[in-house]
Design an enzyme around this catalytic site. Structure first.
Site, mmCIF file in Angstrom:
data_model
loop_
_atom_site.group_PDB
_atom_site.id
_atom_site.type_symbol
_atom_site.label_atom_id
_atom_site.label_comp_id
_atom_site.label_asym_id
_atom_site.label_seq_id
_atom_site.Cartn_x
_atom_site.Cartn_y
_atom_site.Cartn_z
ATOM 1 N N HIS A 231 -6.964 -8.522 56.990
ATOM 2 C CA HIS A 231 -6.816 -7.067 56.908
ATOM 3 C C HIS A 231 -5.351 -6.747 57.190
ATOM 4 O O HIS A 231 -4.900 -6.837 58.333
ATOM 5 C CB HIS A 231 -7.725 -6.399 57.934
ATOM 6 C CG HIS A 231 -7.876 -4.913 57.740
ATOM 7 N ND1 HIS A 231 -6.821 -4.080 57.431
ATOM 8 C CD2 HIS A 231 -8.970 -4.106 57.818
ATOM 9 C CE1 HIS A 231 -7.247 -2.840 57.324
ATOM 10 N NE2 HIS A 231 -8.547 -2.823 57.539
ATOM 11 N N GLY B 150 -4.974 -3.012 63.509
ATOM 12 C CA GLY B 150 -4.162 -2.789 64.694
ATOM 13 C C GLY B 150 -2.881 -2.072 64.363
ATOM 14 O O GLY B 150 -2.868 -0.946 63.870
ATOM 15 N N GLY C 177 -8.373 -9.702 61.846
ATOM 16 C CA GLY C 177 -8.396 -8.256 62.020
ATOM 17 C C GLY C 177 -9.107 -7.895 63.315
ATOM 18 O O GLY C 177 -9.165 -8.699 64.251
ATOM 19 N N ASP D 36 -12.512 -5.635 65.431
ATOM 20 C CA ASP D 36 -13.972 -5.626 65.485
ATOM 21 C C ASP D 36 -14.579 -4.946 64.263
ATOM 22 O O ASP D 36 -15.599 -5.386 63.737
ATOM 23 C CB ASP D 36 -14.442 -4.919 66.759
ATOM 24 C CG ASP D 36 -14.041 -5.670 68.020
ATOM 25 O OD1 ASP D 36 -13.885 -6.906 67.942
ATOM 26 O OD2 ASP D 36 -13.879 -5.031 69.072
ATOM 27 N N PHE E 279 -13.342 -4.760 61.238
ATOM 28 C CA PHE E 279 -13.202 -5.618 60.058
ATOM 29 C C PHE E 279 -14.233 -6.738 60.090
ATOM 30 O O PHE E 279 -14.833 -7.074 59.058
ATOM 31 C CB PHE E 279 -11.786 -6.182 60.014
ATOM 32 C CG PHE E 279 -11.449 -6.904 58.743
ATOM 33 C CD1 PHE E 279 -11.671 -6.308 57.512
ATOM 34 C CD2 PHE E 279 -10.895 -8.174 58.770
ATOM 35 C CE1 PHE E 279 -11.357 -6.963 56.327
ATOM 36 C CE2 PHE E 279 -10.575 -8.843 57.599
ATOM 37 C CZ PHE E 279 -10.801 -8.232 56.373
ATOM 38 N N GLU F 206 -17.473 -5.356 58.978
ATOM 39 C CA GLU F 206 -17.550 -5.205 57.523
ATOM 40 C C GLU F 206 -17.975 -6.512 56.860
ATOM 41 O O GLU F 206 -18.836 -6.534 55.975
ATOM 42 C CB GLU F 206 -16.189 -4.753 56.983
ATOM 43 C CG GLU F 206 -16.151 -4.594 55.469
ATOM 44 C CD GLU F 206 -14.768 -4.231 54.960
ATOM 45 O OE1 GLU F 206 -14.459 -4.566 53.796
ATOM 46 O OE2 GLU F 206 -13.989 -3.611 55.713
ATOM 47 N N SER G 36 -7.365 -3.329 67.387
ATOM 48 C CA SER G 36 -6.969 -2.413 68.453
ATOM 49 C C SER G 36 -7.578 -2.773 69.794
ATOM 50 O O SER G 36 -6.959 -2.559 70.837
ATOM 51 C CB SER G 36 -7.363 -0.982 68.076
ATOM 52 O OG SER G 36 -6.751 -0.596 66.864
#
Length: 608
Positions: free
Chosen positions: A169, A173, A228, A230, A232, A235, A324
């Site tokens: 991704h 973040g 990436g 959580d 991502f 997904e 993040s």
């Protein structure tokens, strides 16, 4: 077995040994150390510095400071992820000069091979550090013999991946997704792990790839990696499970035929009858249940000869943190570190992870929806949590700081929601904070009792590795309990600041102990946390406890905490937004159930 000279004209010998568990022993040079006696045995390598004519004390020293110890050092094969023959080049030795007695550098050209392994940080045991040991010898055959023998024993290490599908991704973040992958990609190259890398171009790209990929191609991979956060990972997880995981839905809120007052509990329905109704309803509308008609229509079943089952011991998920919060990585490896996660992957670590199936029955109070299924691996929450994720979407340009800003705005708003929740009480598993509250204090703001002993999840966790007594042996390990005696539903109705369901502890930098400190990765339970309407100051103290190491955020009068396997939710308003693993999810009416150990991760649990 007779001794084999590595080079008849060289003082460095290579010998096959027997009787002491050793396979091979030679004198070689170790980069930045000097001449060592290297031994290969069944479980790893060990080496010891040879006595030096210039130094007869234990270790090299300069001005009285000990620089290099001659004590034996070792590395296990389980900690070696790659072996590399480097050919002819310089080896830097550490030797003592006679006059000054100080450490000097000496360079010698010879054939070399590098052992790539890992070490644990002394201060942070969960953090893995790259370690490279370069050995050299002037005889080519000696080096090649060592490389061949080590490689032969490394191939006996089981469970290590050879082919992986990697999703990156680029905007996760702080937008460091591609840079994070570039940092760890050499680890996979050294380990000779093939990677097919897909850098996502749009939202939902990874979901579409995972949902449409054939089972035949999927089975050619040993796992899928998310670079990436959580959201991502969620997904990718949903892309895999949405078209392949077949299971009956949990009971919908409409299945309950009795009416209760607030906080009453009773046996609300006949389980056998409800299961039959649910099964019948799901066969008509569920894309997840097998039926002859739907099996023909679903494109994901076009390769029925290559079935993909759950749980799947071989196929694992990996997460390289670039998000993040990265709560799943922190809970499963103990460190928010891309290198540590990459090393867990190439070393073939494995642990099971509980997954919650969330079924949305209605998006709004007036909508007429078909059941819609999503899966969650860490947390999903309503009220405060849904408002924060909704508000934060307006400030994506701020990066991870948007969550702090949005959280402050939502906290000051102090909005509550009317809702009705019913959760399944599992015998002997009901949790109640009332027994630990201080009498005479409505909110217990200042004199919180001491925390009970917490059994936190860790590497080789006994809780996760123990079969749950309430699940009969006839029920698959990933299925919720179906014992009719266990089906007792508790109901709570009122005004809530938030409703949260934690599948794991959700430790992160903002909540060092997580939402529920003793939640486990694979015990088959989720933790339902209901925060009832309370004064502003009381809620602030609750949030403060969440942010404290060793805090006790659940020990308040306005907090209801249940350990359960399933629950239902109905909102009294149309504005019903959930935060599901960091992604928006609108649901006026939903139900959820947890599947124990449904998927496997490339991880081993935190070292506590």
């Amino acid at each position: 077995m007779s001794q084999m000279d590595a080079n008849e004209d060289s003082p460095h010998k290579g010998a096959w040994l027997e009787g002491d568990g050793s396979v091979l022993n030679s004198n070689l040079f170790l980069e930045h150390v000097g001449e060592v006696s290297l031994t290969l045995n069944s479980d790893g390598l060990s080496w010891k510095m040879l006595e030096s004519v210039h130094n007869e004390q234990d270790g090299l020293s300069c001005l009285g400071i000990k620089l290099i110890s001659k004590s034996e050092t070792e590395i296990k094969f389980s900690d070696i992820y790659a072996l590399e023959f480097i050919n002819w080049g310089l080896i830097h030795e550490s030797v003592l000069s006679n006059p000054g007695g100080c450490l000097m550098r000496h360079e010698t050209e010879m054939y070399r091979f590098a052992v790539h392994g890992v070490q644990r940080s002394k201060n942070r045991p969960s953090l893995l550090i790259l370690a490279v040991y370069t050995f050299g010898h002037k005889d080519l055959q000696t080096c090649q013999m060592w490389v061949n023998q080590i490689n032969a024993l490394l191939k006996m290490e089981t469970g290590r991946p050879q082919n992986l599908l990697v999703f990156v991704h680029p905007m996760s973040g702080k937008g460091n997704g591609c840079r994070t992958w570039q940092t760890v990609a050499p680890i996979f190259s050294h380990a000779k792990v093939k990677t097919k890398v897909i850098v996502t171009q749009r939202a939902g790209h990874a979901f579409d790839v995972m949902a449409s990929i054939s089972n035949e191609e999927l089975n050619s991979y040993d796992g899928v990696i998310a670079v990436g956060g959580d959201g991502f990972f969620n997904e990718i997880l949903n892309g895999l499970l949405s078209s392949r995981h077949k299971a009956p839905y949990p009971p919908a809120p409409a299945d309950f035929v009795h009416s209760f007052g607030s906080n009453d509990s009773a046996l609300v329905h006949d389980q056998n009858e409800t299961d039959a109704e649910t099964s019948c309803r799901n066969e008509d509308c569920s894309p997840l249940l097998s039926s002859s008609k739907r099996t023909e229509e679903r494109p994901c079943d076009r390769d029925q000869d290559s079935k993909f089952s759950f749980p799947n011991e071989r196929f694992r998920f990996g997460i390289i943190p670039a998000g993040s919060t990265d709560a799943i990585v922190i809970c499963s490896t103990g460190a928010r570190d891309p290198v540590t996660s990459a090393l867990h992957i190439v070393l073939g670590k494995r642990l099971r992870l509980d997954i919650a199936q969330v079924v949305r029955w209605k998006a709004t109070s007036t909508s007429k929806d078909e059941p819609f299924v999503r899966y969650a691996a860490s947390f999903f929450g309503y009220g405060f949590y849904g408002d924060v994720i909704t508000e934060s979407e307006k400030y994506r340009w701020m990066g991870p700081k948007r969550y702090d800003y949005a959280g402050t705005k939502v906290f000051l708003r102090h909005r509550s929601y009317e809702a009705e929740i019913a959760c399944l009480e599992v015998k002997s598993e009901k949790l109640s904070s009332s027994s630990e509250r201080l009498s005479g204090k409505r909110y217990g703001l200042w004199r919180l009792p001491k925390n009970p002993e917490r059994v936190v999840c860790r590497a080789n966790c006994s809780t996760c590795n123990t079969s749950r007594s309430c699940v009969s042996s006839s029920v698959p390990p990933e299925a919720p309990s179906s014992d009719p005696e266990e089906q007792r539903w508790l109901k709570s109705k009122g005004s809530f600041l938030s409703v949260g369901a934690a599948i794991i502890s959700c430790r992160n930098e903002r909540a060092p102990d997580g939402l529920v400190a003793d939640a486990h990765l694979s015990d088959g339970f989720l933790h339902l946390i209901l925060i009832k309407n309370c004064p502003h100051a009381s809620y602030l103290w609750h949030l403060t406890q969440l942010a404290m190491k060793g805090g006790n955020p659940l020990n308040f009068e306005f907090v209801e905490h249940y350990k359960t396997t399933a629950f239902t939710f109905t909102s009294s308003s149309d504005d019903s937004v959930w935060n599901l693993d960091g992604e928006l999810f609108q649901a006026h009416k939903l139900s959820a159930q947890v599947f124990r150990g449904l998927v496997n991760l490339f991880a081993s649990g935190p070292e506590v």
